[in-house]
Design an enzyme around this catalytic site. Structure first.
Site, PDB file in Angstrom:
ATOM      1  N   PHE A   3       0.814  -1.222   0.000  1.00 20.89           N
ATOM      2  CA  PHE A   3       0.000   0.000   0.000  1.00 20.89           C
ATOM      3  C   PHE A   3       0.847   1.272   0.000  1.00 20.89           C
ATOM      4  O   PHE A   3       0.352   2.351  -0.304  1.00 20.89           O
ATOM      5  CB  PHE A   3      -0.974  -0.002   1.191  1.00 20.89           C
ATOM      6  CG  PHE A   3      -0.510   0.747   2.397  1.00 20.89           C
ATOM      7  CD1 PHE A   3       0.318   0.162   3.314  1.00 20.89           C
ATOM      8  CD2 PHE A   3      -0.912   2.067   2.602  1.00 20.89           C
ATOM      9  CE1 PHE A   3       0.753   0.857   4.439  1.00 20.89           C
ATOM     10  CE2 PHE A   3      -0.488   2.764   3.705  1.00 20.89           C
ATOM     11  CZ  PHE A   3       0.356   2.167   4.635  1.00 20.89           C
ATOM     12  N   LYS A   4       2.139   1.161   0.310  1.00 18.07           N
ATOM     13  CA  LYS A   4       3.006   2.337   0.310  1.00 18.07           C
ATOM     14  C   LYS A   4       3.014   3.039  -1.058  1.00 18.07           C
ATOM     15  O   LYS A   4       3.255   4.240  -1.137  1.00 18.07           O
ATOM     16  CB  LYS A   4       4.442   1.956   0.671  1.00 18.07           C
ATOM     17  CG  LYS A   4       4.608   1.255   2.018  1.00 18.07           C
ATOM     18  CD  LYS A   4       4.282   2.167   3.192  1.00 18.07           C
ATOM     19  CE  LYS A   4       4.739   1.603   4.520  1.00 18.07           C
ATOM     20  NZ  LYS A   4       4.022   0.387   4.942  1.00 18.07           N
ATOM     21  N   ASP A   5       2.719   2.271  -2.114  1.00 19.88           N
ATOM     22  CA  ASP A   5       2.671   2.880  -3.455  1.00 19.88           C
ATOM     23  C   ASP A   5       1.592   3.958  -3.553  1.00 19.88           C
ATOM     24  O   ASP A   5       1.719   4.880  -4.356  1.00 19.88           O
ATOM     25  CB  ASP A   5       2.378   1.813  -4.516  1.00 19.88           C
ATOM     26  CG  ASP A   5       3.547   0.866  -4.722  1.00 19.88           C
ATOM     27  OD1 ASP A   5       4.704   1.329  -4.692  1.00 19.88           O
ATOM     28  OD2 ASP A   5       3.304  -0.343  -4.918  1.00 19.88           O
TER      29      ASP A   5
ATOM     30  N   LEU B  47       3.537   6.895  -2.129  1.00 22.70           N
ATOM     31  CA  LEU B  47       4.887   7.164  -2.639  1.00 22.70           C
ATOM     32  C   LEU B  47       4.948   7.287  -4.151  1.00 22.70           C
ATOM     33  O   LEU B  47       5.955   7.736  -4.695  1.00 22.70           O
ATOM     34  CB  LEU B  47       5.853   6.103  -2.125  1.00 22.70           C
ATOM     35  CG  LEU B  47       6.215   6.375  -0.656  1.00 22.70           C
ATOM     36  CD1 LEU B  47       6.847   5.152  -0.017  1.00 22.70           C
ATOM     37  CD2 LEU B  47       7.141   7.579  -0.541  1.00 22.70           C
TER      38      LEU B  47
ATOM     39  N   THR C 169       8.199   0.539   2.585  1.00 24.00           N
ATOM     40  CA  THR C 169       8.397   1.955   2.256  1.00 24.00           C
ATOM     41  C   THR C 169       9.615   2.130   1.358  1.00 24.00           C
ATOM     42  O   THR C 169       9.594   2.881   0.391  1.00 24.00           O
ATOM     43  CB  THR C 169       8.617   2.785   3.535  1.00 24.00           C
ATOM     44  OG1 THR C 169       7.446   2.702   4.315  1.00 24.00           O
ATOM     45  CG2 THR C 169       8.904   4.239   3.209  1.00 24.00           C
TER      46      THR C 169
END
Ligand SMILES: *Cc1c(COP(=O)(O)O)cnc(C)c1O
Length: 491
Positions: free
Chosen positions: A110-112, A115, A145
């Site tokens: 989910f960091k995408d 980011l 991350t």
């Protein structure tokens, strides 16, 4: 225009662009918006919007110093074909809940979501502020991350990115994703220790004024891609609004009816975004904060005491193996009704005494949250059972969330429709998932990916295909003490 202030009481105010560039405030606090804007559309209008349109409106509402065109460019650059789902964030009904699938971006976590847009928000901010320095992004990662930040910033003009990951705790796939990263401006270091060591090391670099001066002479400024940056937090608010709109659209909820939100939590960024969506106007009944065996947040929510004097465990949900959740500071600030002095006191106590207790006002606000935790065995049992019974495949982090949600329902009998943040592809943690499905042991994690694929037929994300064969570009191992030197040598 909404300005940004520090959680620790400084009177300095920044525009959103300035806060995105700075990352962390000068008094070591985190930037928060002075007020949370209301939702910029009615439910009726909102229901017809695409993910990109929702994101544009939500981010625009917080970042008022960016023009509409600027926000639009950022959103369109970020949420494009890089995402393997045309909807960007599919909302999938399975078992007891609605899974908000946040992992269809390039790195399969989910960091995408944040980011892939942060580099656009940052480079736009640099232009707006007439900033001519080079920006060096410093990031400590518990696994996901780092790769998402590397993908986001690789070869972005005017930036360098340095990632530190702990040599204990990240999965083989996570590590391989990072050490094979391409891009002339990317630097990756393995740090001896766990995530908290790496994160503390990065915080020290930020607070080292001498190093900062030295870098400034080279025309370099430090910034952060960790979830302390408001440029990461704000884009995450959009998917909770979007998830609620989808439930309205499908008739699961009527406008104004409340939803529950379950979030597998580490640094508290994701669940804080859910809280912000609620402050904007999304009706949320309960925020269910799920932890693994590192249940510092569970105990905090239950008792009002945050206490890190405890053992640290490495689990199979490594992105949640955290004892110091940075973004909790923002929630404390909001619940303390903006009393920065109070937050400063608690953070000082945490640093000195390794624990603190919140006051009554904060305690009351915390009652909107439910905290629960689960073990590795329960995580694995949940993955296997939900796959067998529902045909739905979860990664280890999402399984922690699901298990805690089941416990919540058992305890409360609450039948409110529920969004479950699904934070990674099962293939990112394929060895645990293979074990949970009862598959025979494989020689490495890459073989597990193949085995899980053969059994379930769930497609392997593009970013994880061919990873084993990719050449390694980064292989330096350092100690926490060597992190400063590593930054110097990278620039
Ligand atoms: C980072 C991460 C989390 C924790 O999110 P926070 O915002 O740090 O609370 C949970 N699951 C996965 C897969 C992650 O990568």
């Amino acid at each position: 225009m909404i300005q940004y202030q520090s959680t620790r009481g400084s009177h300095i105010r920044k525009t959103a662009a300035q806060a995105v560039i700075a990352g962390i405030a000068e008094d070591k606090g985190l930037y928060v918006p002075e007020r949370i804007p209301p939702l910029p559309f009615t439910w009726e209008k909102g229901m017809g919007l695409s993910y990109q349109q929702v994101a544009e409106k939500i981010i625009g509402a917080f970042f008022e110093d960016y023009s509409q065109e600027e926000i639009q460019e950022c959103v369109n650059g970020a949420y494009d074909e890089k995402f393997e789902s045309a909807e960007v964030v599919p909302v999938v009904n399975a078992g007891k809940g609605y899974f908000l699938e946040l992992y269809h971006g390039k790195t399969a976590a989910f960091k995408d979501m944040a980011l892939s847009i942060l580099p656009y928000l940052l480079t736009t901010a640099l232009e707006k502020e007439g900033e001519t320095s080079k920006i060096c992004i410093l990031t400590a990662t518990s696994g996901d991350t780092g790769k998402a930040a590397l993908e986001g910033f690789a070869d972005v003009l005017g930036t360098e990115i340095v990632v530190f990951y702990p040599n204990q705790g990240v999965s083989t796939v996570q590590e391989r994703q990072m050490i094979t990263q391409e891009g002339e401006n990317t630097h990756v270091f393995s740090v001896r220790g766990n995530f908290d060591h790496a994160q503390t090391g990065v915080k020290e670099i930020f607070n080292d004024l001498n190093l900062r001066k030295e870098l400034e002479q080279k025309n370099v400024k430090l910034s952060s891609a960790n979830s302390i940056n408001v440029g990461r937090l704000v884009p995450q608010v959009a998917y909770y609004v979007y998830g609620y709109l989808k439930l309205l659209q499908r008739g699961v909820l009527q406008p104004g009816e409340a939803v529950n939100v379950v979030v597998p939590t580490g640094n508290f960024g994701n669940i804080l975004a859910a809280y912000y969506s609620h402050q904007m106007g999304v009706p949320v009944n309960r925020f269910i904060c799920a932890s693994n065996k590192n249940r510092v947040l569970t105990d905090f929510i239950q008792t009002g005491e945050y206490d890190v004097r405890r053992d640290f465990y490495l689990t199979n949900s490594p992105s949640m193996d955290i004892l110091i959740s940075s973004n909790l500071e923002r929630l404390l600030f909001h619940l303390a009704k903006g009393d920065g002095q109070e937050v400063q006191c608690m953070m000082n106590e945490l640093e000195r005494e390794k624990h603190y207790r919140v006051n009554e006002t904060i305690r009351e606000g915390l009652s909107a949250f439910y905290g629960g935790s689960c073990t590795v065995e329960e995580t694995n049992e949940t993955i296997g059972r939900v796959y067998r019974q529902e045909g739905y495949l979860m990664d280890t982090h999402t399984a922690v969330a699901y298990k805690v949600y089941e416990e919540y329902v058992k305890e409360t009998g609450d039948v409110t429709p529920t969004l479950i943040a699904s934070t990674a592809s099962a293939y990112k943690f394929a060895d645990s998932v293979a074990e949970s499905l009862g598959l025979p042991k494989e020689e490495d994690e890459f073989a597990c990916i193949e085995a899980v694929n053969k059994t379930t037929g769930v497609p392997i994300p593009k970013g994880l295909q061919g990873l084993k064969e990719k050449p390694v570009r980064h292989n330096t191992v350092i100690s926490v003490q060597e992190m400063k030197e590593a930054v110097r040598s990278s620039l």
